[in-house]
Motif scaffolding. Sequence first.
Motif, short mmCIF file in Angstrom:
data_model
loop_
_atom_site.label_atom_id
_atom_site.label_comp_id
_atom_site.label_asym_id
_atom_site.label_seq_id
_atom_site.Cartn_x
_atom_site.Cartn_y
_atom_site.Cartn_z
N ILE A 660 0.87 -1.18 0.00
CA ILE A 660 0.00 0.00 0.00
C ILE A 660 0.90 1.23 0.00
O ILE A 660 1.61 1.49 0.97
CB ILE A 660 -0.94 -0.01 1.23
CG1 ILE A 660 -1.83 -1.26 1.20
CG2 ILE A 660 -1.79 1.26 1.27
CD1 ILE A 660 -2.69 -1.45 2.44
N ALA A 663 -1.48 5.94 -0.45
CA ALA A 663 -2.94 5.85 -0.49
C ALA A 663 -3.58 7.10 0.13
O ALA A 663 -3.06 7.67 1.09
CB ALA A 663 -3.41 4.61 0.26
N GLN A 763 -4.53 4.36 -4.68
CA GLN A 763 -5.17 3.48 -3.71
C GLN A 763 -5.85 4.32 -2.63
O GLN A 763 -5.51 5.48 -2.44
CB GLN A 763 -4.12 2.56 -3.07
CG GLN A 763 -3.43 1.66 -4.07
CD GLN A 763 -2.31 0.86 -3.43
OE1 GLN A 763 -1.66 1.31 -2.49
NE2 GLN A 763 -2.07 -0.33 -3.94
N ARG A 791 -8.06 -0.53 0.41
CA ARG A 791 -7.05 -1.56 0.68
C ARG A 791 -6.93 -1.87 2.17
O ARG A 791 -6.56 -2.99 2.54
CB ARG A 791 -5.68 -1.08 0.15
CG ARG A 791 -5.59 -0.99 -1.37
CD ARG A 791 -5.65 -2.37 -2.03
NE ARG A 791 -4.82 -3.35 -1.35
CZ ARG A 791 -3.48 -3.44 -1.47
NH1 ARG A 791 -2.84 -2.60 -2.28
NH2 ARG A 791 -2.81 -4.36 -0.81
#
Length: 889
Positions: A660, A663, A763, A791
């Motif tokens: 990740i 994000a 994300q 996520r």
Amino acid sequence: MTYSKLIKELKVDATTYKYYDLQALNDPRYEKLPISIRYLLEAAIRYCDEFHVRTADVETILNWEKTQHEQAEIPFKPARVLLQDFTGVPAVVDLAAMRDAVKTLGDDPSKINPVCPVDLVIDHSVQVDNYGNLEALAKNQTIEFERNKERFNFLKWGQKAFKNLLIVPPGSGIVHQVNLEYLARTVCADEENVLFPDSVVGTDSHTTMIDGLGVLGWGVGGIEAEAVMLGQPISMVIPEVIGYKLVGKMPQFATSTDLVLTITKNLRDLGVVGKFVEFFGPGVANLSIADRATVANMCPEYGATVGFFPVDERTIQYLAQTGRDDHQLSRIRDYLKANNLFVDYADASFSPSFTKVLELDLSTVTPCVSGPKRPHDQVALTALNQEFKQNLTEKVSFKGFGLKPEDSTKAVKLTLNGEEHTLKHGSVVISAITSCTNTSNPSVMLGAGLVAKKAVELGLKVPPYVKTSLSPGSGVVTKYLEASGLLPDLEKLGYFIAGYGCMTCIGNSGPLDETVGKAIDENDLVVAAVLSGNRNFEGRIHAQVRANYLASPMLVVVYGLAGRVDIDLDTEPIGNGTNGPVYFRDIWPTHDEIAIVEEKYVRPQFFKETYASIQTGSEQWQQLVCPETSLYPWDAASTYIKKAPFFDGMELAPKDPEPIKGAYALLNVGDSVTTDHISPAGSISRVSPAARYLSSRGVAPKDFNTYGARRGNDEVMARGTFANIRLVNKLASKVGPKTLHVPSGEELDIYDAADRYRSEGNQVIILAGKEYGCGSSRDWAAKGPLLQGVRAVIAQSFERIHRSNLIGMGIVPLQFLNNDNADSLGLTGKEQFTIDLPATLKPGDHVTVQVSTGKTFQVLCRFDTEVELTYFRHGGILTYMIRKLIGTK
């Protein structure tokens, strides 16, 4: 089998059964275990194969007094799975899509088939469109079929296409009441006549109701339930068990609803999330099975996994009353006694080891309600009048409504049925006898009938601005209300049967009178609903009703008659009758009055008659025609049933999860964000992304139906995620389903913002407070965020079922440490977040979150077991199951 030496024979009548004799373990630890833990032990011993279930797991359970404090993981295989149609449709859609995926991967689609018995009750689709007249039931059921024909056709196909899937047609009752009165086995026998305790997991939080009958059951996410259907054990942390000792007897004027609201508050105050609660003590012997089931039903509201009442002689009497045959009763009693699982609550020596013990003297229970926005906010009946008035001007909170003092006395005149009435803050506009919690309990249902009878005799009427409805949990309720002569009295007050289903409790309350609705909107009135349900979260019952109070069916009628909640029931009359003022005390029945009617009119034949033809269904159900194929022929034109996208492009071998990086926060929310906020079940707003989608497919607004009814279509559900009008998001300028698209600074509908982030290659994560995902167990509350690109969720704490659902869809649950939250860490939600998820991640590990401002902080990764990590590495539980079933890992 590892424990085959424990297998003994048990002769019941002329039949010889086998069973695993737990007492033959000769282990002194067994006698100290709570009964609920003994049920877990029995399942572990029976399924022990040193693969799914190991000898070490059995030892972990036997050693419960120590392991309960160690977050020890155990597997559990329940006897069956219970679904309702809102959660059942997407489960069957997933199974159908999994069959397609297996075929695409070159294997046999019939491998996707329930191996564990599945019961699905269609109870969530009927709405209170018509009310207050004799035609309401027939009209609502007709509309239900018109709205939901595609869904019902699909479910009928599923019953034919899949083995081990029983469908109870619409119009039969509420899933948990049908489970209690008909589906529950209490003790099961397999094909080889091996006996074992009944246990169940269900895709509805209130599956726990069955714990009142001594069946170990709780709610799981739809995703987890699908894995159980396909033969996977549930992975769980062995729970602490809170012993709740009940003593004494209920006072004359208190009801089982008052009892459960008291228990809910006490256990919420203690904190029992993730724990079992087991009831014991002489007071339990004084509670009927219906009373115990009422307490067990509200288990999600006090936060525990189960609220368990072991089987006693009273349980056997209830099973006899509800039509179970003599052989079954003997089998249940003999088996449970042989394994020391049968209790005598009056036996003072019975007191297993518990983690902690609470005690309640039943004689101290007083009449109460809960609300206006949460089920565990108990309010004494004597205090509601003053509290509601104070709530109006308190700042917006779980109690307050934030009105200016000068607006708190606002009132508006309106004409209904040719009469002038006043609508004001606190006016009751919905009065609904609804929900499995109370409609399964003859004492409070007959009590409501007696309240109505006394009120009618004294000349009282319900004001026309009150929308009244009665939705029994099964046909049995109608039979005893008719036999007792009390149904006509309820009907004279407007409580005509509107349907057999959840209705108002699930938010299917239907529209208010147009004049009433207009007055509420134009004057910003805080009006009330009083319902005998189990949930009253904001925006759930009705979009125009801000104050929602849970109450017994008897109080539902009382407040319906009064037409307002700001009434002092001690001193003010409920209304003027034929001979002057009528007070609360004039129409309230005693326990003894109710008991006389209950003993006379709740007859075993009613249960036998009701359930004799339950699987046949109505003429409308019988006329449904469905495809005779093992693979479902998806209809591209359907806006109800669409092939689930979760397996598109799936490969035989899993890929490593992506990191990740950078994000954005899609949302920054506070405490107690419920699954109703995340994935609403109610009506689809005409100015929402879901409405735009449906309109583009040629669906007229009158046919939008509800989000709950459209759970078989991912396009609608992704757009309906976070669509609750009461969602409080710190990234939005006002309450509602909006958020900030950080790069552009634009405020958009949440779905549109997520869509833009995705198209830009960004994300997203979510920042949240305590109890994230509390409320009903909704798989779409995890599936929807996944389809929006979420996520990870970083929260202060998670509701148990929702956390496992997030993992089941491959979303990472992360928990702030040391009582930190977004605010204390100085996070606005406008930053970017990079989260380190190392390949060596283990249960209980801390991971680092890097913020674009330069700040870093540690969070607890809430993969609590190795199994959960395995699911995550496969991208979710369903993709893992497909790979497992076709022989690849």
